[in-house]
Design a protein around this motif. Structure first.
Motif, PDB file in Angstrom:
ATOM      1  N   MET A  56       0.883  -1.363   0.094  1.00 25.33           N
ATOM      2  CA  MET A  56       0.088   0.023   0.005  1.00 25.33           C
ATOM      3  C   MET A  56       0.892   1.234  -0.017  1.00 25.33           C
ATOM      4  O   MET A  56       0.823   1.903  -0.759  1.00 25.33           O
ATOM      5  CB  MET A  56      -0.972  -0.065   1.155  1.00 25.33           C
ATOM      6  CG  MET A  56      -1.920   1.075   1.196  1.00 25.33           C
ATOM      7  SD  MET A  56      -1.581   2.365   2.002  1.00 25.33           S
ATOM      8  CE  MET A  56      -1.805   1.954   3.756  1.00 25.33           C
ATOM      9  N   PRO A  58       7.525   5.256   4.827  1.00 26.67           N
ATOM     10  CA  PRO A  58       7.650   4.533   3.741  1.00 26.67           C
ATOM     11  C   PRO A  58       6.966   5.128   2.314  1.00 26.67           C
ATOM     12  O   PRO A  58       7.383   4.919   1.168  1.00 26.67           O
ATOM     13  CB  PRO A  58       6.307   3.397   3.998  1.00 26.67           C
ATOM     14  CG  PRO A  58       5.849   3.843   5.295  1.00 26.67           C
ATOM     15  CD  PRO A  58       6.542   4.991   5.674  1.00 26.67           C
ATOM     16  N   VAL A  59       5.865   6.279   2.581  1.00 29.55           N
ATOM     17  CA  VAL A  59       5.515   6.855   1.342  1.00 29.55           C
ATOM     18  C   VAL A  59       6.431   8.053   0.919  1.00 29.55           C
ATOM     19  O   VAL A  59       6.676   7.868  -0.204  1.00 29.55           O
ATOM     20  CB  VAL A  59       3.938   7.536   1.594  1.00 29.55           C
ATOM     21  CG1 VAL A  59       3.748   8.423   0.561  1.00 29.55           C
ATOM     22  CG2 VAL A  59       3.086   6.442   1.874  1.00 29.55           C
ATOM     23  N   LYS A  65      16.840  11.937  10.864  1.00 25.42           N
ATOM     24  CA  LYS A  65      16.171  11.479   9.885  1.00 25.42           C
ATOM     25  C   LYS A  65      16.725  12.302   8.550  1.00 25.42           C
ATOM     26  O   LYS A  65      16.689  11.929   7.281  1.00 25.42           O
ATOM     27  CB  LYS A  65      14.766  11.849   9.944  1.00 25.42           C
ATOM     28  CG  LYS A  65      14.077  10.857  10.866  1.00 25.42           C
ATOM     29  CD  LYS A  65      12.589  11.315  11.208  1.00 25.42           C
ATOM     30  CE  LYS A  65      11.880   9.959  12.305  1.00 25.42           C
ATOM     31  NZ  LYS A  65      10.498  10.260  12.089  1.00 25.42           N
TER      32      LYS A  65
HETATM   33  P1  NDP Z   1       4.946   7.720   8.072  1.00 24.10           P
HETATM   34  O1  NDP Z   1       5.518   6.255   8.476  1.00 24.10           O
HETATM   35  O2  NDP Z   1       5.693   8.652   7.106  1.00 24.10           O
HETATM   36  O3  NDP Z   1       4.435   8.177   9.427  1.00 24.10           O
HETATM   37  C1  NDP Z   1       4.202   9.331   9.702  1.00 24.10           C
HETATM   38  C2  NDP Z   1       5.102  10.699   9.622  1.00 24.10           C
HETATM   39  O4  NDP Z   1       4.331  11.902   9.564  1.00 24.10           O
HETATM   40  C3  NDP Z   1       6.105  10.370  10.979  1.00 24.10           C
HETATM   41  O5  NDP Z   1       7.086   9.604  11.370  1.00 24.10           O
HETATM   42  C4  NDP Z   1       6.521  11.902  10.854  1.00 24.10           C
HETATM   43  O6  NDP Z   1       7.523  12.003  10.506  1.00 24.10           O
HETATM   44  C5  NDP Z   1       5.392  12.721  10.212  1.00 24.10           C
HETATM   45  N1  NDP Z   1       4.561  13.797  10.923  1.00 24.10           N
HETATM   46  C6  NDP Z   1       3.913  13.347  11.991  1.00 24.10           C
HETATM   47  N2  NDP Z   1       3.105  14.635  12.392  1.00 24.10           N
HETATM   48  C7  NDP Z   1       3.763  15.555  11.650  1.00 24.10           C
HETATM   49  C8  NDP Z   1       3.446  16.729  11.888  1.00 24.10           C
HETATM   50  N3  NDP Z   1       2.704  17.473  12.577  1.00 24.10           N
HETATM   51  N4  NDP Z   1       4.064  17.553  10.705  1.00 24.10           N
HETATM   52  C9  NDP Z   1       5.015  17.037   9.919  1.00 24.10           C
HETATM   53  N5  NDP Z   1       5.293  15.797   9.676  1.00 24.10           N
HETATM   54  C10 NDP Z   1       4.736  15.065  10.835  1.00 24.10           C
HETATM   55  O7  NDP Z   1       3.702   7.116   7.147  1.00 24.10           O
HETATM   56  P2  NDP Z   1       3.103   6.796   5.924  1.00 24.10           P
HETATM   57  O8  NDP Z   1       4.631   6.973   4.912  1.00 24.10           O
HETATM   58  O9  NDP Z   1       2.804   5.466   5.842  1.00 24.10           O
HETATM   59  O10 NDP Z   1       2.079   7.707   5.267  1.00 24.10           O
HETATM   60  C11 NDP Z   1       2.485   9.110   4.957  1.00 24.10           C
HETATM   61  C12 NDP Z   1       1.136   9.930   4.577  1.00 24.10           C
HETATM   62  O11 NDP Z   1       0.612   9.208   3.439  1.00 24.10           O
HETATM   63  C13 NDP Z   1       0.212   9.975   5.590  1.00 24.10           C
HETATM   64  O12 NDP Z   1      -0.434  11.255   5.892  1.00 24.10           O
HETATM   65  C14 NDP Z   1      -1.036   8.757   5.468  1.00 24.10           C
HETATM   66  O13 NDP Z   1      -2.055   9.226   5.758  1.00 24.10           O
HETATM   67  C15 NDP Z   1      -0.753   9.133   3.904  1.00 24.10           C
HETATM   68  N6  NDP Z   1      -1.336   7.828   3.197  1.00 24.10           N
HETATM   69  C16 NDP Z   1      -2.374   8.174   2.039  1.00 24.10           C
HETATM   70  C17 NDP Z   1      -3.020   6.986   1.161  1.00 24.10           C
HETATM   71  C18 NDP Z   1      -3.865   7.548   0.197  1.00 24.10           C
HETATM   72  O14 NDP Z   1      -4.456   6.672  -0.250  1.00 24.10           O
HETATM   73  N7  NDP Z   1      -3.940   8.722   0.147  1.00 24.10           N
HETATM   74  C19 NDP Z   1      -2.191   5.869   1.453  1.00 24.10           C
HETATM   75  C20 NDP Z   1      -1.071   5.778   2.286  1.00 24.10           C
HETATM   76  C21 NDP Z   1      -0.698   6.831   3.295  1.00 24.10           C
HETATM   77  P3  NDP Z   1       8.719  13.144  10.665  1.00 24.10           P
HETATM   78  O15 NDP Z   1       9.381  12.559  11.970  1.00 24.10           O
HETATM   79  O16 NDP Z   1       9.725  13.018   9.797  1.00 24.10           O
HETATM   80  O17 NDP Z   1       7.984  14.282  11.100  1.00 24.10           O
END
Ligand code: NDP
Length: 337
Positions: free
Chosen positions: A125, A154-155, A179
């Motif tokens: 996904m 991962p995204v 990071k």
């Molecule tokens: P990640 O493993 O990248 O986890 C989320 C990361 O977001 C955190 O590690 C953090 O990274 C960052 N984050 C959290 N809060 C904040 C904030 N307030 N400001 C900035 N960065 C923040 O998640 P995924 O890769 O799985 O998902 C990434 C995005 O993609 C999400 O928004 C998810 O909902 C979306 N998504 C959408 C899909 C779709 O079909 N539209 C499908 C799959 C995912 P850091 O420490 O670097 O800030």
């Protein structure tokens, strides 16, 4: 056999009290069904939406029901001629150590897959989301400046690396120095800016000296505010996620930014489009799988997992995901293979 249910709906950030660990009997598969033993459980940001009963693109988890989620399982009993004992499958059995399936929706991964957990991440996904969102909506061109936040998740990590393959200048945004270093040194991003830095906006502006052609939206909030004035005429903005808002209980402080957003979209003819990966692109999965397997085999894509041992650790790990405590794709090892 244990499972984690939604004990109550969170208000704001989820807390451990919103989850309950329960011991239950191992279910018995009926005729036509298989018993699945979970090895890996994927934890993903969308699960925050399922904990809430606000209207969304998918139904919420009911209180007292098992939390939903994709899993990589082994078939341990089979009353279905399509599945053999020992086979690995991608399933959707949720936060529990065993699940039952009639076979519908299971994706076979073979008897000895080399990296079964990849089906939850780079080959599944999140990888697919990065690929379609960037290539179909983002339309990256050689020499474009591409910005992506949650850059080591991962995204985001996959978006940036595909951007490099397509010849873009890639700027990541991530939380913290470690990071950011990883994004540059291992993922090959040109720059990566720490969104926690006091002068984040100025730093982003400095590295985007030719503006931004593609902004892959994963987080919203202050990252988007910093990006908006830097977007070039004709920029593309795939709207994938808004993780900075998932725990919000009210609108952000400060002036209403809607008129500035609309004005920028109009004057700069920006294309901004949301997408829900399987609803919009399920029919293109094979195209993605082919390209991604090749890129992995050629060493063009790096992939990092953050593996946590034990289903009982899932609530804490999930709460941490929404705070940026994960470093790479968050996966729970539920059972040993
Ligand atoms: P990640 O493993 O990248 O986890 C989320 C990361 O977001 C955190 O590690 C953090 O990274 C960052 N984050 C959290 N809060 C904040 C904030 N307030 N400001 C900035 N960065 C923040 O998640 P995924 O890769 O799985 O998902 C990434 C995005 O993609 C999400 O928004 C998810 O909902 C979306 N998504 C959408 C899909 C779709 O079909 N539209 C499908 C799959 C995912 P850091 O420490 O670097 O800030």
């Amino acid at each position: 056999n244990s499972r984690i249910v939604l004990a109550s709906r969170p208000v704001g950030a989820p807390t451990p009290d919103n989850f309950r660990l329960e011991d239950i009997e191992i279910p018995v598969p009926a005729d036509g069904e298989v018993l699945l033993r979970s090895v890996y459980l994927s934890l993903d940001p969308y699960m925050r939406g399922r904990m809430s009963d606000a209207k969304s693109y998918a139904d919420p988890v009911a209180v007292d029901d098992v939390m939903v989620g994709a899993t990589v399982c082994q078939v341990v009993e089979s009353n279905n001629p399509e599945f053999e004992i020992g086979e690995w499958v991608l399933a959707y059995t949720g936060w529990q150590s065993y699940g039952i399936s009639d076979g519908e929706g299971l994706l076979k991964l073979g008897k000895q897959p080399t990296a079964p957990s990849y089906a939850l991440g780079i080959m599944g996904m999140p990888g697919f989301t990065a690929y379609m969102g960037l290539l179909d909506i983002g339309q990256p061109k050689q020499g474009d400046t591409l910005v992506v936040a949650a850059a080591t998740g991962p995204v985001g990590a996959t978006v940036g690396q595909i951007g490099k393959i397509k010849g873009c200048r890639v700027i990541g945004v991530a939380g913290g120095e470690e990071k950011c270093r990883y994004a540059k040194e291992v993922l090959g991003f040109d720059e990566c800016i720490d969104h926690k830095a006091a002068d984040f906006e100025q730093q982003l502006q400095a590295v985007c000296d030719k503006g931004i052609d593609v902004y892959f939206e994963n987080v919203g909030g202050k990252v988007f505010d910093a990006v908006l004035p830097l977007l070039n005429t004709g920029a593309r903005v795939p709207v994938c996620g808004l993780i900075s808002q998932y725990n919000a209980t009210s609108l952000p402080d400060g002036p209403d930014r809607l008129s500035m957003l609309m004005g920028t979209l109009l004057i700069k003819r920006i294309k901004m489009q949301g997408f829900i990966i399987f609803d919009d692109y399920a029919h293109r999965y094979n195209e993605f799988a082919q390209d991604m397997s090749q890129w992995l085999a050629e060493g063009k894509i790096q992939y990092r997992e953050h593996l946590v041992q034990g289903l009982d650790k899932a609530p804490e790990a999930f709460i941490g995901l929404l705070e940026g405590k994960n470093f790479g794709k968050l996966v729970i090892q539920v059972n040993q293979p």
